[in-house]
Write a protein that holds these residues in place. Structure first.
Motif, PDB file in Angstrom:
ATOM      1  N   LEU A  45       0.840  -1.199   0.000  1.00  0.00           N
ATOM      2  CA  LEU A  45       0.000   0.000   0.000  1.00  0.00           C
ATOM      3  C   LEU A  45       0.875   1.250   0.000  1.00  0.00           C
ATOM      4  O   LEU A  45       1.650   1.470   0.928  1.00  0.00           O
ATOM      5  CB  LEU A  45      -0.912  -0.011   1.232  1.00  0.00           C
ATOM      6  CG  LEU A  45      -1.981   1.074   1.327  1.00  0.00           C
ATOM      7  CD1 LEU A  45      -2.981   0.969   0.172  1.00  0.00           C
ATOM      8  CD2 LEU A  45      -2.718   0.962   2.660  1.00  0.00           C
ATOM      9  N   LEU A  46       0.746   2.039  -1.041  1.00  0.00           N
ATOM     10  CA  LEU A  46       1.478   3.305  -1.146  1.00  0.00           C
ATOM     11  C   LEU A  46       0.534   4.447  -0.803  1.00  0.00           C
ATOM     12  O   LEU A  46      -0.493   4.636  -1.461  1.00  0.00           O
ATOM     13  CB  LEU A  46       2.020   3.476  -2.565  1.00  0.00           C
ATOM     14  CG  LEU A  46       2.680   4.825  -2.893  1.00  0.00           C
ATOM     15  CD1 LEU A  46       3.895   5.058  -2.003  1.00  0.00           C
ATOM     16  CD2 LEU A  46       3.073   4.888  -4.361  1.00  0.00           C
ATOM     17  N   ARG A  57       8.395   3.789   5.902  1.00  0.00           N
ATOM     18  CA  ARG A  57       7.865   2.466   5.553  1.00  0.00           C
ATOM     19  C   ARG A  57       7.443   1.792   6.841  1.00  0.00           C
ATOM     20  O   ARG A  57       8.122   1.913   7.863  1.00  0.00           O
ATOM     21  CB  ARG A  57       8.919   1.636   4.829  1.00  0.00           C
ATOM     22  CG  ARG A  57       8.471   0.212   4.522  1.00  0.00           C
ATOM     23  CD  ARG A  57       9.492  -0.542   3.698  1.00  0.00           C
ATOM     24  NE  ARG A  57       9.047  -1.904   3.447  1.00  0.00           N
ATOM     25  CZ  ARG A  57       9.656  -2.736   2.616  1.00  0.00           C
ATOM     26  NH1 ARG A  57      10.744  -2.346   1.974  1.00  0.00           N
ATOM     27  NH2 ARG A  57       9.194  -3.959   2.445  1.00  0.00           N
ATOM     28  N   ASP A  58       6.332   1.080   6.792  1.00  0.00           N
ATOM     29  CA  ASP A  58       5.816   0.437   7.994  1.00  0.00           C
ATOM     30  C   ASP A  58       5.247  -0.934   7.622  1.00  0.00           C
ATOM     31  O   ASP A  58       4.722  -1.118   6.522  1.00  0.00           O
ATOM     32  CB  ASP A  58       4.720   1.307   8.618  1.00  0.00           C
ATOM     33  CG  ASP A  58       4.451   0.954  10.065  1.00  0.00           C
ATOM     34  OD1 ASP A  58       5.198   0.125  10.624  1.00  0.00           O
ATOM     35  OD2 ASP A  58       3.487   1.496  10.636  1.00  0.00           O
ATOM     36  N   PHE A  70       3.996   2.151   2.431  1.00  0.00           N
ATOM     37  CA  PHE A  70       5.012   3.111   2.000  1.00  0.00           C
ATOM     38  C   PHE A  70       4.346   4.487   1.959  1.00  0.00           C
ATOM     39  O   PHE A  70       3.365   4.667   1.229  1.00  0.00           O
ATOM     40  CB  PHE A  70       5.546   2.745   0.610  1.00  0.00           C
ATOM     41  CG  PHE A  70       6.036   1.327   0.505  1.00  0.00           C
ATOM     42  CD1 PHE A  70       7.381   1.042   0.682  1.00  0.00           C
ATOM     43  CD2 PHE A  70       5.156   0.287   0.244  1.00  0.00           C
ATOM     44  CE1 PHE A  70       7.838  -0.269   0.588  1.00  0.00           C
ATOM     45  CE2 PHE A  70       5.595  -1.024   0.146  1.00  0.00           C
ATOM     46  CZ  PHE A  70       6.945  -1.302   0.321  1.00  0.00           C
ATOM     47  N   ALA A  71       4.873   5.436   2.732  1.00  0.00           N
ATOM     48  CA  ALA A  71       4.250   6.747   2.856  1.00  0.00           C
ATOM     49  C   ALA A  71       5.143   7.830   2.282  1.00  0.00           C
ATOM     50  O   ALA A  71       6.342   7.897   2.610  1.00  0.00           O
ATOM     51  CB  ALA A  71       3.928   7.054   4.313  1.00  0.00           C
TER      52      ALA A  71
END
Length: 247
Positions: A45-46, A57-58, A70-71
């Motif tokens: 999931l971006l 990133r988590d 990914f944020a």
């Protein structure tokens, strides 16, 4: 049981709504975006925000499903694609945008992100310079010698795995194609040159089941990959160390 895309989409949508309501885009990528999911596939999931102090990133679990998150904002996305991913010949973030679905409300930020991803992938990876090519040719040549000389099945398989990655990556990069890692390396090679992909796959399997046949198969595929870039390289290869490498 393999979950449906609709089920995964619903889990991702609830996660975004509950924990990241300020996201201006939320893109599901990876296996679920390409239809290659398995029963244990995670959700890639971006998330795009108007602004983040730093990208992150988590890894978390949502409703029993692992999520790789990914944020970014537009600036950090651009930096990561240009400065982190592209120099290594891979653009995983850009591919997430191109292959994935934005499950958030459409907006100008997602359109900008899509345009950036299209531009990055269309530009192709950096051209391999002479020194880079020589390093790769030399590494492949010496690894091939190790494989051909090996009589230990475990050692031979370890070297064959190293050769597989080096040959596949070189074949893609020398042709101006984006590369990848792990399963993505195989997929990119298969899409670009199915014949070489099948040769490499067959050679690796043979090393595990019939070492002499596998050694011969690797010699053949290595010759095919190296020929367009100058062939094997041993004698004459030099690699001077930087002058400042002193105690």
């Amino acid at each position: 049981m393999i979950p449906s895309y609709d089920d995964i989409r619903a889990i991702a949508a609830r996660l975004v709504q509950q924990r990241y309501p300020t996201a201006v885009a939320a893109i599901i990528g990876g296996s679920f975006a390409t239809g290659r999911q398995t029963s244990s596939s995670d959700i890639d999931l971006l998330l795009l925000f108007d602004h983040v102090d730093c990208a992150w990133r988590d890894t978390l679990v949502a409703e029993g499903r692992t999520v790789e998150l990914f944020a970014h904002d537009v600036a950090t996305f651009t930096y990561f694609c240009k400065e982190i991913d592209a120099p290594g010949g891979r653009v995983p973030l850009a591919m997430m945008v191109l292959e994935g679905e934005n499950i958030a409300a459409p907006g100008p930020q997602h359109a900008q992100l899509l345009a950036l991803a299209q531009a990055f992938t269309a530009a192709g990876p950096p051209v391999l310079d002479v020194e880079n090519l020589q390093r790769r040719r030399y590494a492949i040549t010496t690894a091939l010698e190790d494989l051909v000389d090996s009589t230990h099945p475990g050692e031979a398989l370890a070297v064959a795995c190293q050769l597989y990655e080096a040959l596949a990556d070189l074949h893609l990069r020398a042709a101006g194609q984006w590369s990848g890692g792990g399963k993505h390396l195989f997929r990119r090679l298969q899409a670009f040159d199915a014949a070489i992909a099948d040769q490499l796959d067959g050679a690796l399997r043979l090393v595990a089941s019939d070492l002499p046949a596998g050694q011969h198969a690797f010699e053949q595929v290595a010759a095919a990959v190296l020929a367009p870039v100058g062939g094997p390289l041993l004698e004459g290869f030099t690699l001077p160390a930087p002058a400042h490498w002193r105690a």
